[in-house]
Every structure is written in structure tokens, then in C-alpha cells.
Design a protein around this motif. Structure first.
Motif, PDB file in Angstrom:
ATOM      1  N   ILE A  25     -17.614  30.424 -42.254  1.00 33.95           N
ATOM      2  CA  ILE A  25     -16.149  30.368 -42.178  1.00 33.95           C
ATOM      3  C   ILE A  25     -15.532  30.628 -43.545  1.00 33.95           C
ATOM      4  O   ILE A  25     -14.623  31.458 -43.679  1.00 33.95           O
ATOM      5  N   SER A  26     -16.032  29.967 -44.593  1.00 34.81           N
ATOM      6  CA  SER A  26     -15.418  30.132 -45.921  1.00 34.81           C
ATOM      7  C   SER A  26     -15.616  31.545 -46.464  1.00 34.81           C
ATOM      8  O   SER A  26     -14.696  32.119 -47.057  1.00 34.81           O
ATOM      9  N   VAL A  27     -16.789  32.150 -46.260  1.00 32.70           N
ATOM     10  CA  VAL A  27     -17.020  33.509 -46.763  1.00 32.70           C
ATOM     11  C   VAL A  27     -16.166  34.518 -45.995  1.00 32.70           C
ATOM     12  O   VAL A  27     -15.577  35.413 -46.598  1.00 32.70           O
ATOM     13  N   PHE A  28     -16.050  34.375 -44.680  1.00 34.24           N
ATOM     14  CA  PHE A  28     -15.207  35.288 -43.906  1.00 34.24           C
ATOM     15  C   PHE A  28     -13.748  35.161 -44.339  1.00 34.24           C
ATOM     16  O   PHE A  28     -13.041  36.162 -44.473  1.00 34.24           O
ATOM     17  N   GLU A  29     -13.285  33.930 -44.560  1.00 35.28           N
ATOM     18  CA  GLU A  29     -11.900  33.740 -44.997  1.00 35.28           C
ATOM     19  C   GLU A  29     -11.671  34.356 -46.374  1.00 35.28           C
ATOM     20  O   GLU A  29     -10.696  35.086 -46.583  1.00 35.28           O
ATOM     21  N   CYS A  34     -10.157  36.799 -42.733  1.00 33.15           N
ATOM     22  CA  CYS A  34     -10.049  36.415 -41.327  1.00 33.15           C
ATOM     23  C   CYS A  34     -10.782  35.091 -41.110  1.00 33.15           C
ATOM     24  O   CYS A  34     -11.666  34.725 -41.880  1.00 33.15           O
ATOM     25  N   THR A  35     -10.368  34.381 -40.087  1.00 30.82           N
ATOM     26  CA  THR A  35     -10.917  33.060 -39.825  1.00 30.82           C
ATOM     27  C   THR A  35     -11.750  33.087 -38.550  1.00 30.82           C
ATOM     28  O   THR A  35     -11.212  33.171 -37.459  1.00 30.82           O
ATOM     29  N   PRO A  36     -13.080  33.025 -38.693  1.00 29.58           N
ATOM     30  CA  PRO A  36     -13.911  32.985 -37.487  1.00 29.58           C
ATOM     31  C   PRO A  36     -13.847  31.620 -36.815  1.00 29.58           C
ATOM     32  O   PRO A  36     -13.729  30.594 -37.483  1.00 29.58           O
ATOM     33  N   PHE A 147     -19.631  33.335 -32.943  1.00 32.11           N
ATOM     34  CA  PHE A 147     -18.285  33.276 -33.501  1.00 32.11           C
ATOM     35  C   PHE A 147     -17.418  34.380 -32.911  1.00 32.11           C
ATOM     36  O   PHE A 147     -17.922  35.418 -32.501  1.00 32.11           O
ATOM     37  N   GLU A 148     -16.120  34.166 -32.931  1.00 33.48           N
ATOM     38  CA  GLU A 148     -15.114  35.164 -32.607  1.00 33.48           C
ATOM     39  C   GLU A 148     -14.203  35.247 -33.818  1.00 33.48           C
ATOM     40  O   GLU A 148     -13.928  34.236 -34.465  1.00 33.48           O
ATOM     41  N   SER A 149     -13.762  36.460 -34.157  1.00 36.55           N
ATOM     42  CA  SER A 149     -12.854  36.626 -35.298  1.00 36.55           C
ATOM     43  C   SER A 149     -11.909  37.780 -35.015  1.00 36.55           C
ATOM     44  O   SER A 149     -12.062  38.484 -34.014  1.00 36.55           O
TER      45      SER A 149
END
Length: 163
Positions: A25-29, A34-36, A147-149
């Protein structure tokens, strides 16, 4: 006697779940803006990742295992676009490099949260194509975290055993 109990392979794999989820979550954000959202958690019954693009990282130390970032082609191209602003028509070297870097950041972040396992992580390898297989340590049932993002669905798959 103050020896620590030995964890079973499934308990050891489960120990990695929360650090993997929070790291993802933190790396995607941070890197993709974006927030998975986690959509599922299950034990895998096979060694075929959910999607056709996999970044595979080996983990060694007090635990040994495999961490896989599994993405569809469209999510892989979305990673490249969001990280570098480059549009790709197909999975190419740039897409693979961007996905490798993303997987490396997720694994590195999770590793930092699991210092007590003295883990070392390998450089990610990319496997592409529908139906490819990933091998985990013997007698390990890997966990699949779905996950969905905003850029699509993806999963993290992980299986670990003690040494």
C-alpha cells in the motif's frame, strides 16, 4: 529455558502478511499515486500466478521463501506510465524494469519490518506469459493477497519456510 518456539511453515508465511500488505500500500501510494485496496487473502493451491507478469524475489536468512508481485499486462504498463510517464504498447524491457523496481521497493520495505528474521532479498526476476509457474520452498502453501487499484487488479504471492 528461554528458547523461542519454532514456527510452522504456514505460521511463518502468515507472519509476513501484514508487512507485505502495508509495504504494498505505501509503495503504490508513494510511487504510483494510487491506493490499492486488499480484496482477498487465500492459500494458493497451485504454483501458477494470477496474472501474466510476475516479479519474483527470493528471500533468505532465518526464513527462506519467494515473494511474487503478479500483474496483468495492463497494470504493468500502468506502473511504467505512473512511475516514469512512459507509455508502452506491450510488455517490453521498460515495463519489466519498472515492475522490478516496484517489487524491489515492496520487498525492501517488508524486509525492514521483519528485522528479526535477518532477511536478505534477491534482485527481482521477471517471468511473463500466461500460465507460467513459480516454485516455492518444499511443503509450503503460498499465500495470495489480492488487490484492486486505480490501475487495475494485481496480487502479491508469498511462501516461506524456516531454515
Amino acid at each position: 529455558m528461554t528458547s523461542s518456539p519454532t514456527l510452522s511453515k504456514s505460521e511463518l508465511t502468515a507472519e509476513f502478511v501484514n508487512p507485505i500488505i502495508s509495504s504494498t500500500i505505501s509503495v503504490f501510494e508513494m510511487m504510483l499515486g494510487c491506493t490499492p485496496k486488499r480484496t482477498g487473502l487465500s492459500l494458493k493451491q497451485d504454483v501458477i500466478p494470477q496474472h501474466e507478469l510476475s516479479a519474483v524475489i527470493g528471500i533468505s536468512g532465518k526464513a527462506a521463501g519467494t515473494l511474487v508481485l503478479s500483474l496483468s499486462e495492463s497494470v504493468g504498463k500502468g506502473v511504467l506510465d505512473r512511475m516514469l510517464g512512459i507509455t508502452a504498447e506491450e510488455i517490453n524491457d521498460e515495463v519489466c524494469d519498472a515492475v522490478c523496481e516496484l517489487a524491489n521497493m515492496i520487498a525492501g520495505s517488508a524486509k525492514a519490518q521483519l528485522e528479526h528474521l535477518e532477511a536478505s532479498i534477491s534482485i527481482p526476476n521477471i517471468i511473463t506469459g500466461k500460465g507460467h509457474t513459480v516454485h516455492y520452498p518444499s511443503n509450503v502453501s503460498p499465500i495470495c493477497i489480492s488487490f484492486e487499484s486505480e490501475i487495475g487488479a494485481f496480487s502479491i504471492e508469498a511462501g516461506f519456510s524456516d531454515r
